[in-house]
Motif scaffolding. Structure first.
Motif, PDB file in Angstrom:
ATOM      1  N   ILE A 167       3.623  -4.155   4.666  1.00  0.00           N
ATOM      2  CA  ILE A 167       2.425  -4.537   4.872  1.00  0.00           C
ATOM      3  C   ILE A 167       2.520  -2.364   6.981  1.00  0.00           C
ATOM      4  N   TYR A 168       2.011  -2.061   6.459  1.00  0.00           N
ATOM      5  CA  TYR A 168       2.150  -1.221   7.403  1.00  0.00           C
ATOM      6  C   TYR A 168       3.518  -0.735   7.533  1.00  0.00           C
ATOM      7  N   TYR A 171      -2.542  -3.349 -11.491  1.00  0.00           N
ATOM      8  CA  TYR A 171      -3.025  -1.983 -10.804  1.00  0.00           C
ATOM      9  C   TYR A 171      -2.883  -0.728 -11.306  1.00  0.00           C
ATOM     10  N   ASP A 227       6.590  -7.299   7.346  1.00  0.00           N
ATOM     11  CA  ASP A 227       5.518  -6.175   7.787  1.00  0.00           C
ATOM     12  C   ASP A 227       6.314  -5.365   8.449  1.00  0.00           C
ATOM     13  N   GLU A 251      -5.486  -9.750  -0.008  1.00  0.00           N
ATOM     14  CA  GLU A 251      -4.913  -8.898  -0.666  1.00  0.00           C
ATOM     15  C   GLU A 251      -4.110  -8.593  -0.951  1.00  0.00           C
ATOM     16  N   ILE A 252      -3.068  -8.448   0.582  1.00  0.00           N
ATOM     17  CA  ILE A 252      -2.008  -8.931   0.372  1.00  0.00           C
ATOM     18  C   ILE A 252      -1.063 -10.329  -0.601  1.00  0.00           C
ATOM     19  N   PHE A 308      -2.268   1.311  -0.859  1.00  0.00           N
ATOM     20  CA  PHE A 308      -4.283   1.450  -0.210  1.00  0.00           C
ATOM     21  C   PHE A 308      -4.286   1.189   1.275  1.00  0.00           C
ATOM     22  N   THR A 309      -4.957   1.327   1.905  1.00  0.00           N
ATOM     23  CA  THR A 309      -4.936   1.406   3.628  1.00  0.00           C
ATOM     24  C   THR A 309      -5.909   1.052   3.445  1.00  0.00           C
ATOM     25  N   ALA A 310      -5.928   0.003   4.401  1.00  0.00           N
ATOM     26  CA  ALA A 310      -6.882  -0.624   4.999  1.00  0.00           C
ATOM     27  C   ALA A 310      -7.360  -0.216   6.352  1.00  0.00           C
ATOM     28  N   ILE A 363       0.691  -1.264   2.141  1.00  0.00           N
ATOM     29  CA  ILE A 363      -0.463  -1.134   2.728  1.00  0.00           C
ATOM     30  C   ILE A 363      -0.362  -0.571   3.974  1.00  0.00           C
ATOM     31  N   VAL A 371       3.812  -2.592  -4.078  1.00  0.00           N
ATOM     32  CA  VAL A 371       2.601  -2.947  -3.474  1.00  0.00           C
ATOM     33  C   VAL A 371       2.208  -2.376  -1.845  1.00  0.00           C
ATOM     34  N   SER A 407      -7.855  -7.420   3.808  1.00  0.00           N
ATOM     35  CA  SER A 407      -6.867  -7.009   3.308  1.00  0.00           C
ATOM     36  C   SER A 407      -5.575  -8.535   3.332  1.00  0.00           C
TER      37      SER A 407
END
Length: 306
Positions: free
Chosen positions: A171-172, A302, A145, A287-288, A262-264, A234, A232, A284
């Protein structure tokens, strides 16, 4: 450019998370001394620590000379790289995140305690992550992240010839995108992370001087995105870094690779710590975990993501 209305975008549960975070980690923390930043961050992380799910155990190990914490599970391994602006965090800060990842996926998770800046300049953190990835046996998935997402992507670029990397979940992540446009401006004053914070951390690994065009520092500044593992990414909607996840996935797909972004919705930077209190964050996080599980099996659920 209209200012985002965070009172509409961000729901009540997320505001409670933001307020709890800022009670121990004020918005101006990046302007404090490094020692104070670490002390405050450690205190905040301890307040959010959820403990371990039943059955999860972990042991400290040195891997390629790098301190790591291994959460027992099945293979393939998940190499987890923590966030913290390359300045704060460690095995303690994301301990419960890694434990939850282990419990949910059933996979072994290896958390990497890479060297921090400014004491250890680039390429120290990058080298530590690459060393652990090279030393671990068998196939693996990279996950991280924020700054950790940057380090995962940089390692994936450097080690792209290795078929052992089954995929990466970012992640972000902060990947070195163009800070003069897009989400960097739209969400320049977002809760939890501002553009000023991003600017501070941008040069922290080089003594305050920002270096451009080096993909080991800023993966989005690479010139070749071919041969990368399935990815992936996010984004948090209310985050100056939000565009980086989508830009990175677009670059990989343009080079013929598999990548989904993807956007949370309504989420802010650092929302992993809200996975137990905010329903959107919990969704989220599921999904992660699903993405990590799928990549560990060699699956790509996907389609031709666009």
């Amino acid at each position: 450019m209209p200012e985002p209305d965070y009172q509409i975008l961000i729901d009540a549960a997320t505001w409670q998370f933001i307020q709890k975070t800022e009670a121990s980690y004020p918005a101006d923390t990046a302007s404090l001394t490094i020692a104070d930043q670490r002390r405050i961050y450690d205190t905040m992380c301890a307040q959010f620590h959820r403990g371990y799910p039943p059955g999860v155990t972990a042991q400290g190990r040195s891997i390629a000379g790098v301190a790591c914490r291994v959460y027992d599970g099945a293979g393939p391994s998940v190499v987890y790289v923590h966030g913290g602006g390359f300045v704060v965090g460690g095995l303690h800060s994301h301990d419960d995140v890694c434990a939850d990842l282990c419990a949910t996926t059933g996979l072994q998770v290896v958390a990497v305690d890479y060297r921090l800046s400014p004491e250890h300049q680039h390429p120290a953190a990058f080298a530590d992550v690459c060393a652990v990835v090279r030393a671990l046996p068998g196939p693996l998935v990279l996950a991280g992240d924020s700054a950790g997402g940057n380090l995962c992507a940089a390692a994936a670029h450097a080690l792209r010839s290795s078929a052992r990397i089954l995929g990466q979940v970012l992640i972000y992540p902060g990947l070195g995108g163009d800070r003069s446009k897009g989400s960097y401006l739209t969400h320049a004053f977002a809760p939890m992370l501002t553009l000023a914070d991003v600017e501070f951390y941008a040069g922290i690994r080089n003594g305050g001087a920002e270096v451009r065009g080096d993909p080991t520092l800023a993966p989005l500044q690479a010139i070749d995105f071919s041969g990368l593992p399935p990815t992936v990414a996010i984004a948090a909607e209310c985050d100056p870094l939000a565009d980086d996840a989508h830009a990175y996935a677009t670059a990989i797909r343009a080079a013929g690779g598999k990548a989904a972004a993807f956007t949370a919705p309504g989420m802010v930077h650092g929302y992993l710590r809200a996975r137990g209190s905010v329903p959107r964050a919990a969704t989220s996080f599921t999904e992660i975990c699903n993405a990590i599980s799928a990549l560990s099996k060699g699956d790509w659920p996907y389609g031709d993501f666009t």
